[in-house]
Design an enzyme around this catalytic site. Structure first.
Site, mmCIF file in Angstrom:
data_model
loop_
_atom_site.group_PDB
_atom_site.id
_atom_site.type_symbol
_atom_site.label_atom_id
_atom_site.label_comp_id
_atom_site.label_asym_id
_atom_site.label_seq_id
_atom_site.Cartn_x
_atom_site.Cartn_y
_atom_site.Cartn_z
ATOM 1 N N LYS A 9 1.022 -1.094 -0.101
ATOM 2 C CA LYS A 9 -0.145 0.006 -0.039
ATOM 3 C C LYS A 9 0.775 1.305 -0.108
ATOM 4 O O LYS A 9 1.835 1.194 0.739
ATOM 5 C CB LYS A 9 -0.962 -0.130 1.262
ATOM 6 C CG LYS A 9 -1.695 1.173 1.515
ATOM 7 C CD LYS A 9 -2.543 1.223 2.674
ATOM 8 C CE LYS A 9 -1.882 1.331 3.955
ATOM 9 N NZ LYS A 9 -2.842 1.903 5.027
ATOM 10 N N SER A 25 -4.252 3.405 -17.240
ATOM 11 C CA SER A 25 -3.296 2.966 -16.460
ATOM 12 C C SER A 25 -3.037 4.082 -15.310
ATOM 13 O O SER A 25 -3.657 5.000 -15.270
ATOM 14 C CB SER A 25 -1.942 2.642 -17.005
ATOM 15 O OG SER A 25 -1.451 3.916 -17.497
ATOM 16 N N THR A 57 -6.810 -0.457 -11.692
ATOM 17 C CA THR A 57 -6.269 -0.320 -13.056
ATOM 18 C C THR A 57 -5.093 -1.201 -12.750
ATOM 19 O O THR A 57 -4.920 -1.891 -12.085
ATOM 20 C CB THR A 57 -6.055 1.368 -13.210
ATOM 21 O OG1 THR A 57 -5.347 1.485 -14.470
ATOM 22 C CG2 THR A 57 -5.297 1.920 -12.149
ATOM 23 N N TYR A 58 -4.159 -0.570 -13.654
ATOM 24 C CA TYR A 58 -2.638 -1.152 -13.568
ATOM 25 C C TYR A 58 -1.574 -0.174 -13.665
ATOM 26 O O TYR A 58 -1.889 0.995 -13.774
ATOM 27 C CB TYR A 58 -2.402 -2.160 -14.820
ATOM 28 C CG TYR A 58 -2.525 -1.657 -16.158
ATOM 29 C CD1 TYR A 58 -1.113 -1.142 -16.800
ATOM 30 C CD2 TYR A 58 -3.665 -1.455 -16.677
ATOM 31 C CE1 TYR A 58 -1.391 -0.694 -18.069
ATOM 32 C CE2 TYR A 58 -3.668 -0.757 -17.998
ATOM 33 C CZ TYR A 58 -2.669 -0.399 -18.603
ATOM 34 O OH TYR A 58 -2.580 -0.130 -19.960
ATOM 35 N N GLY A 74 -6.117 7.695 -19.008
ATOM 36 C CA GLY A 74 -7.436 7.263 -19.821
ATOM 37 C C GLY A 74 -8.476 7.296 -18.909
ATOM 38 O O GLY A 74 -8.621 8.432 -18.243
ATOM 39 N N ALA A 75 -9.149 6.252 -18.767
ATOM 40 C CA ALA A 75 -10.469 6.546 -17.913
ATOM 41 C C ALA A 75 -10.525 6.920 -16.611
ATOM 42 O O ALA A 75 -11.183 7.323 -15.568
ATOM 43 C CB ALA A 75 -11.417 5.157 -18.167
ATOM 44 N N ALA A 76 -9.072 6.100 -15.999
ATOM 45 C CA ALA A 76 -8.932 6.502 -14.614
ATOM 46 C C ALA A 76 -8.785 7.983 -14.508
ATOM 47 O O ALA A 76 -8.981 8.622 -13.365
ATOM 48 C CB ALA A 76 -7.552 5.845 -14.064
#
Length: 125
Positions: A9, A25, A57-58, A74-76
């Site tokens: 974390k 990502s 995500t990655y 992107g979408a994140a």
């Protein structure tokens, strides 16, 4: 039965960029990835402390070590904005016999997303 356990974390990192027109990502400073034991293309969950958003995500390596990069791509990029505080967590599935020797890596950062503290915490009491 397999158990899902916290691998690592990064706590209270600050989003530095949000780039909608980029491949999806999470770009991270390579120093943060190393401190948390994260590999390129490893799946992570991101918890946005500032907005309550949660998403998966990655990770990909950010531009350079020491940059403090935490960039939503992107979408994140729709899930947060620069300045938001986030928790980035990775999890794994473990068999019962793996639990006693398992551990989580906990990383705290300063206001510039540099490692302020790192702790390896065993799962067994």
């Amino acid at each position: 039965m397999l158990r899902t356990m916290l691998n690592s974390k990064i706590h209270r990192a600050r989003v530095t960029e949000a780039r909608l027109d980029y491949e999806g990502s999470l770009s991270l400073d390579p120093d943060l990835m190393e401190a948390a034991g994260l590999l390129p293309y490893e799946q992570v969950r991101v918890y946005n402390i500032s907005t309550g958003e949660r998403f998966e995500t990655y990770v990909i390596k950010g531009d350079r070590p020491g940059s403090g990069t935490v960039c939503l791509n992107g979408a994140a990029a729709r899930k947060g904005s620069p300045g938001d505080l986030v928790i980035i967590a990775s999890y794994g599935l473990y068999a019962p016999e793996e639990i006693p020797s398992g551990q989580s890596i906990l990383v705290w950062v300063d206001e510039h997303n540099r490692v302020a503290r790192r702790k390896v915490d065993p799962w067994s009491a």
